[in-house]
Design a protein around this motif. Structure first.
Motif, PDB file in Angstrom:
ATOM      1  N   ILE A   1      76.882 103.279  59.200  1.00 30.14           N
ATOM      2  CA  ILE A   1      75.669 104.027  59.545  1.00 30.14           C
ATOM      3  C   ILE A   1      76.060 105.375  60.142  1.00 30.14           C
ATOM      4  N   HIS A   2      75.137 106.337  60.041  1.00 33.06           N
ATOM      5  CA  HIS A   2      75.387 107.664  60.563  1.00 33.06           C
ATOM      6  C   HIS A   2      74.763 107.807  61.948  1.00 33.06           C
ATOM      7  N   ILE A   3      75.538 108.369  62.850  1.00 30.82           N
ATOM      8  CA  ILE A   3      75.110 108.560  64.226  1.00 30.82           C
ATOM      9  C   ILE A   3      75.522 109.941  64.706  1.00 30.82           C
ATOM     10  N   PRO A   4      74.759 110.545  65.649  1.00 34.27           N
ATOM     11  CA  PRO A   4      75.172 111.846  66.182  1.00 34.27           C
ATOM     12  C   PRO A   4      76.520 111.726  66.870  1.00 34.27           C
ATOM     13  N   VAL A   5      77.356 112.742  66.679  1.00 40.59           N
ATOM     14  CA  VAL A   5      78.736 112.686  67.176  1.00 40.59           C
ATOM     15  C   VAL A   5      78.797 112.493  68.694  1.00 40.59           C
ATOM     16  N   ASN A   6      77.771 112.997  69.407  1.00 36.40           N
ATOM     17  CA  ASN A   6      77.794 112.846  70.868  1.00 36.40           C
ATOM     18  C   ASN A   6      77.421 111.429  71.312  1.00 36.40           C
ATOM     19  N   GLU A   7      76.885 110.618  70.391  1.00 37.76           N
ATOM     20  CA  GLU A   7      76.561 109.223  70.710  1.00 37.76           C
ATOM     21  C   GLU A   7      77.620 108.265  70.164  1.00 37.76           C
ATOM     22  N   ALA A   8      78.526 108.816  69.380  1.00 37.86           N
ATOM     23  CA  ALA A   8      79.536 107.974  68.741  1.00 37.86           C
ATOM     24  C   ALA A   8      80.695 107.701  69.686  1.00 37.86           C
ATOM     25  N   ILE A   9      81.373 106.604  69.448  1.00 39.90           N
ATOM     26  CA  ILE A   9      82.600 106.271  70.184  1.00 39.90           C
ATOM     27  C   ILE A   9      83.769 106.629  69.287  1.00 39.90           C
TER      28      ILE A   9
END
Ligand SMILES: [Zn+2]
Length: 71
Positions: A46-54
């Protein structure tokens, strides 16, 4: 008549300057939006904003559960 001509040139020049300033602002907005890019979780894709990603190494994950097991 020459005064009218000079005024016209100035008006065009000023218009171009304003246009270029606006375009530069737009470009900045676009590049700042791109810096908050979407990244893909390596586990569930899934795609997530980079600032929310680990981030782990050079890969991204949506949650701690999807981090590769280190043991
Ligand atoms: Zn995931």
């Amino acid at each position: 008549m020459i005064v009218k001509f000079i005024f016209l040139i100035l008006a065009i020049w000023l218009g171009l300057r304003i246009y270029q300033t606006l375009q530069a602002k737009k470009q900045k907005k676009i590049s700042s939006a791109q810096s908050q890019n979407m990244v893909r979780c390596e586990t569930c894709k899934i795609h997530i904003p980079v600032n929310e990603a680990i981030k782990s190494g050079d890969k991204f994950f949506c949650s701690k559960d999807h981090l590769p097991k280190e043991d």
